[in-house]
Design a protein around this motif. Structure first.
Motif: not given
Length: 199
Positions: A14-15, A90-91, A98-100, A111-113
């Motif tokens: 999951a992003a 690592p994942t 920003e999740g990407f 980890p979110a935009s």
């Protein structure tokens, strides 16, 4: 003192790090019968001595360590009002910007935009600014982490008015593929990392 390694379940990719964590378990690196009130937390070959009062929640590529009050212990990253720090593998590192994009120590772990809740109060959004401290930090013998402390602000969405501030501390070990993130200035965390054991 008996050490037990973390047995971590598989992580669904999951992003945004927001899926539920497993309940605290002795398999997550605790030691029983310790007279000193400590337990051992093990992740990807790194072992930390932490207080038994800290609760450990884990799944495949991350560990959440609750160190104080927490409104939602099994909540994911960005869950407000939860005194905790995170250890990522690592994942999660692969989508830590920003999740990407992969995490790098040049930018804060985010980890979110979109605008995420302030860790202190979910009514407000958070904004991470410039690094206030940078350098290398010892994480056990033979291991050094890129260390960063980022200035965080809790803001009113819409007008950007600042309500509160916090720091987001990060220790990144690129060869071991471990990232530790702390938005609560957790007491004794830096010391636990400095004296980590490796196998």
């Amino acid at each position: 003192m008996r050490k037990s390694s973390a047995v971590l379940a598989a992580l669904a990719g999951a992003a945004l790090v927001a899926v539920s964590m497993t309940a605290p378990a002795s398999a997550a690196g605790t030691s029983s019968g310790s007279a000193s009130g400590t337990q051992i937390l093990t992740f990807r070959g790194m072992s930390l001595v932490i207080p038994t009062s800290w609760q450990v929640y884990s799944d495949a590529n991350r560990v959440k360590v609750i160190t104080g009050s927490c409104a939602k212990p099994v909540g994911g990253y960005f869950t407000p009002k939860c005194d905790a720090f995170w250890i990522f593998g690592p994942t999660v590192i692969k989508s830590g910007h920003e999740g990407f994009n992969p995490y790098t120590p040049d930018r804060p772990f985010y980890p979110a935009s979109d605008v995420q809740p302030c860790p202190l109060n979910g009514k407000y959004g958070q904004v991470l600014g410039k690094a206030t401290a940078t350098g290398l930090r010892q994480v056990g013998a033979g291991h050094k982490a890129y260390y960063r402390s980022w200035a965080g602000r809790c803001i009113v969405e819409g007008n950007g008015r600042q309500i509160a501030t916090f720091n987001q501390r990060e220790w990144y070990l690129p060869q071991s593929k471990i990232l530790i993130v702390d938005q609560w200035n957790t007491p004794t965390l830096a010391t636990a990392l400095k004296y980590a054991d490796w196998k």
